[in-house]
Design a protein around this motif. Structure first.
Motif, PDB file in Angstrom:
ATOM      1  N   GLU A 132       0.844  -1.340  -0.195  1.00 28.43           N
ATOM      2  CA  GLU A 132       0.070   0.060   0.003  1.00 28.43           C
ATOM      3  C   GLU A 132       0.812   1.199  -0.123  1.00 28.43           C
ATOM      4  N   ASN A 133       2.061   1.288   0.786  1.00 32.41           N
ATOM      5  CA  ASN A 133       2.883   2.290   0.870  1.00 32.41           C
ATOM      6  C   ASN A 133       4.118   2.523  -0.057  1.00 32.41           C
ATOM      7  N   ILE A 134       4.346   1.228  -0.586  1.00 39.05           N
ATOM      8  CA  ILE A 134       5.841   1.169  -1.433  1.00 39.05           C
ATOM      9  C   ILE A 134       5.280   0.602  -2.759  1.00 39.05           C
ATOM     10  N   GLU A 135       5.466   1.132  -3.871  1.00 44.45           N
ATOM     11  CA  GLU A 135       5.223   0.721  -5.136  1.00 44.45           C
ATOM     12  C   GLU A 135       6.632   0.438  -5.864  1.00 44.45           C
ATOM     13  N   ILE A 154      11.342   2.534  -7.437  1.00 46.28           N
ATOM     14  CA  ILE A 154      10.702   2.136  -6.022  1.00 46.28           C
ATOM     15  C   ILE A 154      10.162   3.541  -5.490  1.00 46.28           C
ATOM     16  N   TYR A 155       8.888   3.761  -5.279  1.00 43.19           N
ATOM     17  CA  TYR A 155       8.283   4.859  -4.560  1.00 43.19           C
ATOM     18  C   TYR A 155       7.747   4.499  -3.298  1.00 43.19           C
ATOM     19  N   ILE A 204      12.054   8.483  -2.135  1.00 49.16           N
ATOM     20  CA  ILE A 204      11.818   8.236  -0.423  1.00 49.16           C
ATOM     21  C   ILE A 204      10.971   9.454  -0.057  1.00 49.16           C
ATOM     22  N   GLY A 205       9.613   9.236   0.149  1.00 48.17           N
ATOM     23  CA  GLY A 205       8.997  10.493   0.468  1.00 48.17           C
ATOM     24  C   GLY A 205       9.281  11.091   1.874  1.00 48.17           C
ATOM     25  N   GLY A 257      13.850  12.154   0.857  1.00 49.82           N
ATOM     26  CA  GLY A 257      13.244  13.248   1.016  1.00 49.82           C
ATOM     27  C   GLY A 257      13.317  13.975   2.165  1.00 49.82           C
ATOM     28  N   LYS A 258      12.768  15.389   2.417  1.00 54.62           N
ATOM     29  CA  LYS A 258      13.084  16.067   3.652  1.00 54.62           C
ATOM     30  C   LYS A 258      12.559  15.027   4.967  1.00 54.62           C
ATOM     31  N   ASP A 259      13.604  15.200   6.041  1.00 55.85           N
ATOM     32  CA  ASP A 259      13.168  14.303   7.265  1.00 55.85           C
ATOM     33  C   ASP A 259      13.129  12.834   6.937  1.00 55.85           C
ATOM     34  N   ALA A 260      13.402  12.318   5.893  1.00 62.19           N
ATOM     35  CA  ALA A 260      13.377  10.939   5.786  1.00 62.19           C
ATOM     36  C   ALA A 260      14.381  10.091   6.214  1.00 62.19           C
ATOM     37  N   ARG A 261      14.381   8.666   6.584  1.00 70.12           N
ATOM     38  CA  ARG A 261      15.319   8.190   6.878  1.00 70.12           C
ATOM     39  C   ARG A 261      15.617   6.799   6.169  1.00 70.12           C
ATOM     40  N   VAL A 262      16.637   6.287   5.759  1.00 64.93           N
ATOM     41  CA  VAL A 262      16.843   5.090   5.019  1.00 64.93           C
ATOM     42  C   VAL A 262      17.985   4.448   5.492  1.00 64.93           C
TER      43      VAL A 262
END
Length: 317
Positions: free
Chosen positions: A50-53, A65-66, A97-98, A130-135
């Motif tokens: 649902e959250n990762i396409e 990958i979105y 990465i959102g 993206g802003k404030d994202a973490r991977v």
């Protein structure tokens, strides 16, 4: 070619593929969540959530990958297995990465070569964080096989970090790869963080080159790049690290290597401060295993060979 919804794979040698996936991605079977599994240059299974396409690129040349903004606690598995001697495979994978997301991406490539021809995989991965994202990105490389054909891996990683974002990258290559060139490039905006941990082992006549290039453009951004490696036999390793401090920022580069037998290790750390408030540090150390370390372990009942293995294992832990 497709993956069954079980622990069995619809590929030529399912036992080899399963073993390689366990080694490079810790996968005992079909993963939960989002995944794309590539075997011998083709997709062997793909699933979005649902959250990762995950979208395929045209002509099977990679994926996009979105990750939706705010996504947290999800995993993405994208391992690659090459089990065909003489196959040369190249993919272009892009990650979007959102804002505010927090995800783990497990990659890795394993080459099994029982033939006489060179088998190669080159992966070009580009991250837009993206802003404030973490991977957290984990990539393990491994090679095996009874053939004389070479096993070659050349990964390229390009990272664009937005304000306040963070990417932690762990790369591991400890066995069986005859030749590799790893290239990582990154640019950081305000408050962004880049953390890289590399672990590498070469033996025989294997060759490995690592190149890091980081542009610290944002105010209060930071990069911490650490490589630990062991070179054995007649192998060769080269480590190049370039960090450019273009703002009030912090950068650290470190290369620690153990050299054994007749191996050769080259380390070239480079830092450039283009701003008066850039704080940059580089460190490089290459040396053999200390004799007193081996002696101490031998007094505990270990043979010299086992003592050396234990020291190396602890160094790369």
């Amino acid at each position: 070619m497709s993956l069954k919804p079980s622990n069995e794979f619809s590929v030529k040698k399912p036992s080899i593929v399963q073993k390689m996936l366990k080694t490079i991605a810790d996968l005992p079977g079909i993963p939960t969540g989002a995944y794309n599994i590539r075997v011998d240059g083709e997709s062997a299974g793909r699933q979005s959530t649902e959250n990762i396409e995950i979208r395929p690129k045209p002509y099977g040349r990679g994926i996009e990958i979105y990750v939706q903004p705010g996504t947290r606690g999800e995993f993405v598995h994208i391992p690659v297995v090459v089990d065909e001697s003489g196959l040369s495979d190249m993919v272009y994978n892009d990650f979007y990465i959102g804002e505010g997301a927090d995800v783990d991406i497990i990659a890795g490539c394993g080459i099994h070569n029982d033939g006489t021809h060179l088998s190669q995989h080159d992966g070009i991965h580009t991250f837009y964080v993206g802003k404030d994202a973490r991977v957290r990105y984990v990539e393990k490389h491994y090679g095996e096989g009874s053939g004389t054909g070479e096993r070659v891996l050349n990964p390229v990683t390009v990272v664009h970090l937005d304000e306040g974002s963070c990417l932690e990258m762990e790369t591991v290559q400890i066995e069986g790869v005859d030749s590799t060139k790893r290239t990582t490039k990154a640019d950081l905006k305000d408050g962004a963080q880049l953390i890289i941990r590399e672990k590498l082992m070469t033996s025989g006549t294997q060759q490995a080159t690592t190149e890091f290039e980081v542009e610290l453009n944002g105010e209060n951004c930071s990069a911490d790049v650490v490589s630990r490696s062991v070179a054995k036999g007649n192998s060769f390793q080269a480590f190049y690290s370039r960090i450019n401090g273009n703002n009030a920022c912090a950068g650290h580069s470190e290369c620690d290597a153990i050299i054994m037998d007749s191996a050769c290790v080259k380390a070239v750390p480079e830092i450039t401060a283009n701003h008066v408030s850039a704080s940059l540090i580089h460190e490089a150390a290459i040396g053999k295993i200390a004799g007193e370390q081996i002696t101490k372990l031998m007094t505990l009942g270990l043979s010299q060979e086992d003592a050396e293995k234990e020291i190396v294992r602890g160094f790369l832990k």
